[in-house]
Scaffold this motif. Structure first.
Motif, PDB file in Angstrom:
ATOM      1  N   PRO A  54       0.891  -1.192  -0.062  1.00  0.00           N
ATOM      2  CA  PRO A  54       0.107   0.061  -0.077  1.00  0.00           C
ATOM      3  C   PRO A  54       0.798   1.342   0.027  1.00  0.00           C
ATOM      4  N   ARG A  55       0.485   2.331  -0.698  1.00  0.00           N
ATOM      5  CA  ARG A  55       0.969   3.483  -0.695  1.00  0.00           C
ATOM      6  C   ARG A  55       1.265   4.121   0.481  1.00  0.00           C
ATOM      7  N   SER A  56      -0.085   4.437   1.219  1.00  0.00           N
ATOM      8  CA  SER A  56      -0.107   5.343   1.804  1.00  0.00           C
ATOM      9  C   SER A  56       0.551   4.989   3.211  1.00  0.00           C
ATOM     10  N   TRP A  59     -11.845   8.072  -4.081  1.00  0.00           N
ATOM     11  CA  TRP A  59     -10.383   8.112  -3.320  1.00  0.00           C
ATOM     12  C   TRP A  59     -10.341   7.520  -1.971  1.00  0.00           C
ATOM     13  N   SER A 110      -7.381   7.799  -0.329  1.00  0.00           N
ATOM     14  CA  SER A 110      -6.729   8.848   0.321  1.00  0.00           C
ATOM     15  C   SER A 110      -6.586   9.946  -0.536  1.00  0.00           C
ATOM     16  N   ASP A 112      -3.788  10.685  -2.051  1.00  0.00           N
ATOM     17  CA  ASP A 112      -3.016  10.510  -3.166  1.00  0.00           C
ATOM     18  C   ASP A 112      -3.131   8.730  -3.818  1.00  0.00           C
ATOM     19  N   THR A 113      -4.242   8.170  -3.475  1.00  0.00           N
ATOM     20  CA  THR A 113      -4.663   6.897  -3.765  1.00  0.00           C
ATOM     21  C   THR A 113      -6.117   6.707  -4.071  1.00  0.00           C
ATOM     22  N   ARG A 121      -6.293  -0.951  -6.536  1.00  0.00           N
ATOM     23  CA  ARG A 121      -5.742   0.102  -5.955  1.00  0.00           C
ATOM     24  C   ARG A 121      -4.679   0.834  -6.899  1.00  0.00           C
ATOM     25  N   SER A 135      -1.764   4.439  -7.272  1.00  0.00           N
ATOM     26  CA  SER A 135      -1.350   5.707  -6.883  1.00  0.00           C
ATOM     27  C   SER A 135      -1.799   6.649  -7.892  1.00  0.00           C
ATOM     28  N   GLU A 162       2.097   2.790  -8.998  1.00  0.00           N
ATOM     29  CA  GLU A 162       1.823   1.676  -7.870  1.00  0.00           C
ATOM     30  C   GLU A 162       0.430   1.278  -8.296  1.00  0.00           C
ATOM     31  N   HIS A 163       0.431  -0.069  -8.375  1.00  0.00           N
ATOM     32  CA  HIS A 163      -0.949  -0.558  -8.298  1.00  0.00           C
ATOM     33  C   HIS A 163      -1.233  -2.007  -7.473  1.00  0.00           C
TER      34      HIS A 163
END
Length: 590
Positions: free
Chosen positions: A6-8, A506, A508, A510-511, A525, A527, A532-533
């Motif tokens: 996960p990005r966040s 959304w 977040s 940025d995601t 998901r 970014s 990223e995914h």
């Protein structure tokens, strides 16, 4: 592209963990980067010495020379000296690649072209370099998603010493996905939304080594302003005149000193936003206290050192309250609570109007609904929660689910929402002085005309818009001027795999999470820059999915042909929502 964490949370944790493992503090003085293109920062005094570039292995054939040239491009130090080592002496002097990096898949091909391209194969060969392009790191250190094939002829010649070297190199620096992830750190650099005064992350990528120079490189990006993709959609409190007075350094007491100059704004509130910018941007590359100076004194009077926990909390503006569990529309045209399944109070819960889709403002006080009028098409109603709402003068055969602009800092209610009329026209509906809602156009001239727009979601900070256009996911920045509101810098995200998107939201700032009609990738998901995914587990879902909703810290809720399903993590099995019903479409505030 392979699935990533996960990005966040996961990626930033990995970044910070790696940084901490090698003690990210500025030892000696980190020199100030002079450009926004990510280049290694030379060290002064006690900094790291420049490493020697090893000569290529002897006896490499032309195909191997080209492959090793690409792999060496992951080391950008000294003007890509490691990659230049695979060029002939003349080519080293001549090679001036453009100011971007082209990121390609890990698997790429090198094959010889035919004899007509290489009439003297003993001394000259032409190698076709073939790859799948994932995107580009542009001169502003932002990643721009690009999906397509890359092919370039690379001329290789035998040198007087018998070794093969490239004599005509590609005009751009190529780097594989894995090498890019290893060589560059993703750092969210923060600016502010112009109306709601919310920090907005702008994902950027900085050279990972030497790690002692990371804070200086991040500060340079903050001072350089937003990326091209966000230009005009956010504001930079630091302004254009702010700069570093001297090098980013570490004080004897361990604080990371950021010495600024050129700040003329005397407003303490604006100076606090400057502090937010710098501290939030640096929190992913250091755990030191941040000492913010302006011409040698505290940037914000009364506060010299800062930690992330000292900053004001802005999350309440961009995240729905936990007291707002979300809603859903049902086949009966009613709006119900996701928490209890009970109809909401008022005519919208009693089925007085045939509600097709709806949106709740981020503070929960307002509702906008698309009403199905049968043969007469659809219309929009907007009003306070629990009321029937006012009819908007906006007739259409179809309207997408509305999406709310966040209220400004001095408003208790939102004054604007957006929808798409008949798949083509994006309309923002503004609240007038008399309480009526007036449609206004949104300029979308930069968005390619590639089919119907079937979904639109404004980010909860109001600076970006996510759209589904003919099954493809797009993200654009929302730019407001005195004369118009427009979508700028639209970019398709993961168009190689997201070809059947049906809805987006959304999770977040940025995601994004995307629902698709694909059996293999029903929920993805992504970014905000497309680098990223992650593909969610498909267990239990009955394709095609039809709607999706997400919000910070919330379970993702998806609607398929059978009802509603929830999941919190990418690998989690989808479980039935406790108030699931066929035909329901969920939505969180925003």
């Amino acid at each position: 592209m392979s699935s990533v964490r996960p990005r966040s949370s996961g990626r930033h944790t990995r970044i910070l963990g790696a940084v901490l493992a090698l003690v990210v503090v500025v030892s000696g003085c980190a020199a100030i980067p002079t450009t926004s293109q990510p280049n290694p920062v030379p060290q002064e005094g006690g900094g790291q010495a420049t490493q020697e570039v090893p000569e290529p292995e002897q006896g490499l054939d032309p195909l191997s020379v080209v492959r090793q040239f690409v792999r060496a491009s992951a080391r950008p130090a000294n003007d890509h000296a490691a990659a230049r080592a695979y060029l002939s002496e003349a080519a080293r002097e001549r090679w001036q690649p453009d100011d971007s990096l082209t990121v390609i898949r890990n698997e790429f091909g090198t094959v010889y072209l035919g004899e007509e391209e290489s009439p003297d194969p003993e001394n000259h060969r032409v190698v076709s370099l073939r790859a799948s392009e994932l995107g580009r790191l542009t001169s502003d250190s932002a990643f721009v998603s690009v999906s397509g094939d890359f092919e370039a002829p690379v001329r290789v010649g035998r040198q007087p010493n018998g070794e093969w070297r490239i004599v005509d190199a590609p005009g751009t620096v190529l780097i594989t996905e894995s090498d890019f992830s290893e060589s560059y750190f993703e750092v969210p650099v923060y600016f502010f939304s112009p109306d709601s005064s919310v920090p907005v992350p702008d994902p950027r990528y900085v050279v990972a080594r030497p790690r002692s120079g990371l804070p200086a490189r991040v500060v340079d990006l903050v001072l350089g302003g937003p990326s091209n993709g966000l230009a005009g959609a956010v504001v930079n409190p630091l302004g254009e005149s702010a700069e570093l007075d001297s090098n980013v350094d570490t004080a004897r007491d361990g604080a990371l000193v950021v010495p600024l100059t050129g700040i003329t704004e005397e407003s303490e509130k604006l100076r606090e936003r400057m502090a937010v910018q710098v501290v939030r941007s640096l929190q992913h590359v250091t755990t030191s206290r941040i000492r913010l100076l302006s011409d040698g004194v505290a940037l914000v009077p009364g506060t010299l050192d800062w930690r992330p926990g000292d900053l004001p909390a802005y999350e309440s503006i961009t995240s729905p309250s936990s007291e707002l569990p979300g809603l859903m529309t049902t086949e009966a045209g009613r709006i119900r609570s996701l928490d209890t399944g009970a109809p909401v109070q008022g005519p919208l819960g009693r089925g007085v109007y045939d509600v097709e889709s709806a949106a709740q403002s981020i503070n929960g006080q307002q509702l906008a609904v698309v009403e199905d009028l049968g043969d007469r098409g659809h219309r929009l109603r907007v009003g306070d929660y629990g009321s029937p709402g006012r009819v908007v003068d906006l007739s259409a055969e179809r309207l997408t689910r509305p999406t709310w602009r966040p209220p400004s800092s001095n408003e208790s209610k939102s004054s604007e929402l957006w929808t798409v009329r008949d798949g083509k026209s994006i309309v923002r509906v503004q609240r007038g002085p008399d309480g009526s809602w007036v449609p206004q156009p949104v300029t979308v001239s930069e968005l390619p005309d590639e089919g119907a727009i079937t979904a639109l979601r404004l980010s909860r900070d109001g600076t970006r818009a996510a759209l589904v256009v003919n099954g493809t996911l797009w993200v654009a920045s929302v730019v407001r001027t005195s004369s118009e509101v427009s979508l700028r810098s639209p970019r398709a995200l993961k168009s190689d795999i997201l070809t059947s998107a049906v809805d987006v939201d959304w999770s977040s700032q940025d995601t994004l999470v995307v629902a698709t009609s694909s059996e293999w990738r029903p929920v993805v998901r992504v970014s905000v820059d497309g680098f990223e995914h992650d593909t969610f587990n498909s267990s239990n879902l009955g394709p095609p999915t039809e709607a999706i909703t997400a919000a910070p810290g919330r379970q993702i809720v998806v609607a398929d042909t059978h009802g509603l399903w929830t999941a919190g993590e990418v690998g989690a099995v989808w479980v039935p929502h406790p108030h699931s019903r066929p035909g329901a479409e969920p939505f969180y505030p925003g």
